[in-house]
Design a protein around this motif. Sequence first.
Motif, short mmCIF file in Angstrom:
data_model
loop_
_atom_site.label_atom_id
_atom_site.label_comp_id
_atom_site.label_asym_id
_atom_site.label_seq_id
_atom_site.Cartn_x
_atom_site.Cartn_y
_atom_site.Cartn_z
N TYR A 1 1.86 -7.12 -5.40
CA TYR A 1 0.55 -6.46 -5.46
C TYR A 1 0.25 -5.84 -4.10
N ASP A 2 -0.20 -4.61 -4.11
CA ASP A 2 -0.62 -3.92 -2.90
C ASP A 2 -2.05 -4.36 -2.59
N VAL A 3 -2.23 -5.09 -1.51
CA VAL A 3 -3.56 -5.60 -1.15
C VAL A 3 -4.07 -5.00 0.16
N HIS B 1 -5.86 -1.08 -10.72
CA HIS B 1 -4.86 -1.78 -9.90
C HIS B 1 -5.52 -2.49 -8.74
N ALA C 1 -5.48 -6.51 -7.86
CA ALA C 1 -5.02 -6.99 -6.56
C ALA C 1 -6.08 -7.84 -5.88
#
Length: 135
Positions: A63-65, A110, A114
């Motif tokens: 996951y792009d956080v 998304h 995240a």
Amino acid sequence: MDPSTQPSLRPSEFACLQHERIALYTEIIQVIEQRRRYWARPVLLCELAPHPDDDIEAISTVYDVRACSDLLWPRSLFRCVYDTELIPLLAALDPTTSGLEGATKQTSGHLEVARHKLHQFTQQLWRAYPTAFAE
């Protein structure tokens, strides 16, 4: 975790918070010596799955956080990250969201997933290491 055995990280270095099968990779922004904390910026969150053949773990989801909130966390919970560990994970991020402005290109769906995953992970750490947060 014994803080005396933890390496001292510096700003711009990458570090990891890991609990069970989840790893949060962060960039250290600032060292807060008097409070024994790191100000860390989340980069990516990985869910790890057991490898079917042996005891190693494989990455199942990344996951792009980067667009999530920064953390002020106890130094004792962090571990160093080597480039060879982080670079393949960064490559797993969606190419349409890479780059400095990438976090703003994420769809709201998304980003919400995240943020939710990061929130769940921080809750798990708080429950697992209450003494680290009491320091």
